[in-house]
Design a protein around this motif. Structure first.
Motif, PDB file in Angstrom:
ATOM      1  N   ALA A  78      -0.641  -7.097  -9.744  1.00  7.13           N
ATOM      2  CA  ALA A  78      -1.226  -8.406  -9.490  1.00  7.13           C
ATOM      3  C   ALA A  78      -2.028  -9.590 -10.435  1.00  7.13           C
ATOM      4  CB  ALA A  78      -2.884  -8.660  -9.095  1.00  7.13           C
ATOM      5  N   MET A 110      -6.903  -8.031  -3.341  1.00  5.82           N
ATOM      6  CA  MET A 110      -6.701  -6.775  -3.866  1.00  5.82           C
ATOM      7  C   MET A 110      -7.145  -5.812  -2.139  1.00  5.82           C
ATOM      8  SD  MET A 110      -4.913  -6.885  -6.031  1.00  5.82           S
ATOM      9  CE  MET A 110      -5.161  -5.252  -7.191  1.00  5.82           C
ATOM     10  N   ASP A 156       0.600  -0.102 -10.468  1.00  3.12           N
ATOM     11  CA  ASP A 156      -0.105   0.156 -10.311  1.00  3.12           C
ATOM     12  C   ASP A 156      -1.162  -1.447  -9.366  1.00  3.12           C
ATOM     13  OD1 ASP A 156      -2.181  -1.371 -12.174  1.00  3.12           O
ATOM     14  OD2 ASP A 156      -3.218   0.568 -12.385  1.00  3.12           O
ATOM     15  N   GLY A 157      -1.821  -1.790  -8.702  1.00  8.04           N
ATOM     16  CA  GLY A 157      -2.034  -2.797  -7.841  1.00  8.04           C
ATOM     17  C   GLY A 157      -2.716  -4.160  -9.000  1.00  8.04           C
ATOM     18  N   ALA A 167       6.477  -4.270  -4.288  1.00  3.23           N
ATOM     19  CA  ALA A 167       5.420  -5.177  -3.830  1.00  3.23           C
ATOM     20  C   ALA A 167       6.093  -6.767  -4.408  1.00  3.23           C
ATOM     21  CB  ALA A 167       4.347  -5.220  -3.972  1.00  3.23           C
ATOM     22  N   MET A 205      -2.810  -6.151  -1.523  1.00  4.34           N
ATOM     23  CA  MET A 205      -2.706  -5.166  -2.507  1.00  4.34           C
ATOM     24  C   MET A 205      -3.460  -4.132  -2.610  1.00  4.34           C
ATOM     25  SD  MET A 205       0.273  -5.378  -5.449  1.00  4.34           S
ATOM     26  CE  MET A 205      -0.416  -6.807  -6.238  1.00  4.34           C
ATOM     27  N   ASP A 206      -3.100  -2.711  -2.367  1.00 10.23           N
ATOM     28  CA  ASP A 206      -3.955  -1.508  -2.789  1.00 10.23           C
ATOM     29  C   ASP A 206      -4.344  -1.480  -3.914  1.00 10.23           C
ATOM     30  OD1 ASP A 206      -5.346   0.586  -2.823  1.00 10.23           O
ATOM     31  OD2 ASP A 206      -3.504   2.073  -2.501  1.00 10.23           O
ATOM     32  N   ASP A 239       0.819  -0.770  -0.171  1.00 16.29           N
ATOM     33  CA  ASP A 239       0.028   0.246   0.286  1.00 16.29           C
ATOM     34  C   ASP A 239       1.156   0.854  -0.139  1.00 16.29           C
ATOM     35  OD1 ASP A 239      -1.921   2.083   1.184  1.00 16.29           O
ATOM     36  OD2 ASP A 239      -3.306   0.259   1.225  1.00 16.29           O
ATOM     37  N   GLY A 270       3.555  -0.466  -6.744  1.00 15.58           N
ATOM     38  CA  GLY A 270       3.347  -2.180  -7.187  1.00 15.58           C
ATOM     39  C   GLY A 270       4.826  -2.980  -8.136  1.00 15.58           C
TER      40      GLY A 270
END
Length: 213
Positions: free
Chosen positions: A63, A77, A58-59, A36, A50-51, A5, A33
């Motif tokens: 992802a 998420m 971005d997430g 992450a 994950m945000d 986040d 991201g």
């Protein structure tokens, strides 16, 4: 597990909640991201929380990368909004579900346990509503989804309906008068025939095909 986040206070709050549960360990944190994805490869967490909206990568993009990597974590998420346009794409990218940031601590801990055990974040009403909202109404998608269902037996379609409604294997067994082991076997075959990775993605196909009416 790993927390991603862009807000330090949010990460700290999530860590405090999760580490209050004796069976959960937070192995690391990430602020965006890209961080992450790197942290997931380094720490190999069972679950990545994950945000959706973060600067840089971005997430959603993160992802997809994290879920496709060897030894991928179960990606869940986090979102502030219960109708976030990115969540449907995140589920398609391999995430197993999502949680709202105002989820009560006890429910957050229970959700992480569910995902770590191989479940998907489908049962909450908000998840079903979001999947239904974004997985319907596109004619091309509907036709493709219906074509995919032709590979299923009638019994497998019944099981898929139960999955799309958020029922567990035990609940499905009671509803369809089958043992839990038999339901699990049907679910596995259904996922394989549909070419999806998890129950959430199977539910999306069911909604797209109009299987729930």
């Amino acid at each position: 597990m790993l927390i991603a986040d862009d807000e330090a206070l949010v990460r700290a709050g999530l860590r405090r909640i999760l580490e209050s549960a004796p069976a959960l360990t937070v192995v690391g944190e990430a602020a965006d991201g890209a961080d992450a994805v790197r942290a997931a490869a380094r720490y190999r967490p069972d679950v990545l929380l994950m945000d959706v909206r973060m600067p840089g990568m971005d997430g959603l993009a993160a992802a997809a990368r994290a879920a496709a990597a060897p030894g991928a974590p179960k990606v869940v998420m986090l979102t502030t909004f219960d109708l976030d346009e990115y969540v449907h794409d995140a589920l398609r990218a391999g995430a197993v579900g999502f949680l709202l940031k105002d989820t009560p601590p006890r429910d957050l801990i229970a959700a992480v346990h569910t995902v770590a055990a191989g479940g998907a974040m489908l049962a909450p009403t908000v998840t079903r509503r979001l999947i239904r909202h974004y997985a319907t109404g596109v004619p091309a998608r509907t036709e493709q989804a219906r074509d995919r269902l032709t590979a299923l037996t009638d019994r497998e379609k019944e099981v898929l309906r139960a999955v799309a409604r958020g029922l567990s294997n035990a609940e499905t067994g009671r509803a369809l008068f089958m043992s839990e082991a038999t339901v699990k076997a049907h679910v596995s075959r259904t996922l394989a025939k549909l070419g999806v990775a998890n129950r959430v993605q199977a539910a999306i196909v069911a909604y797209e095909a109009g299987l729930l009416g």
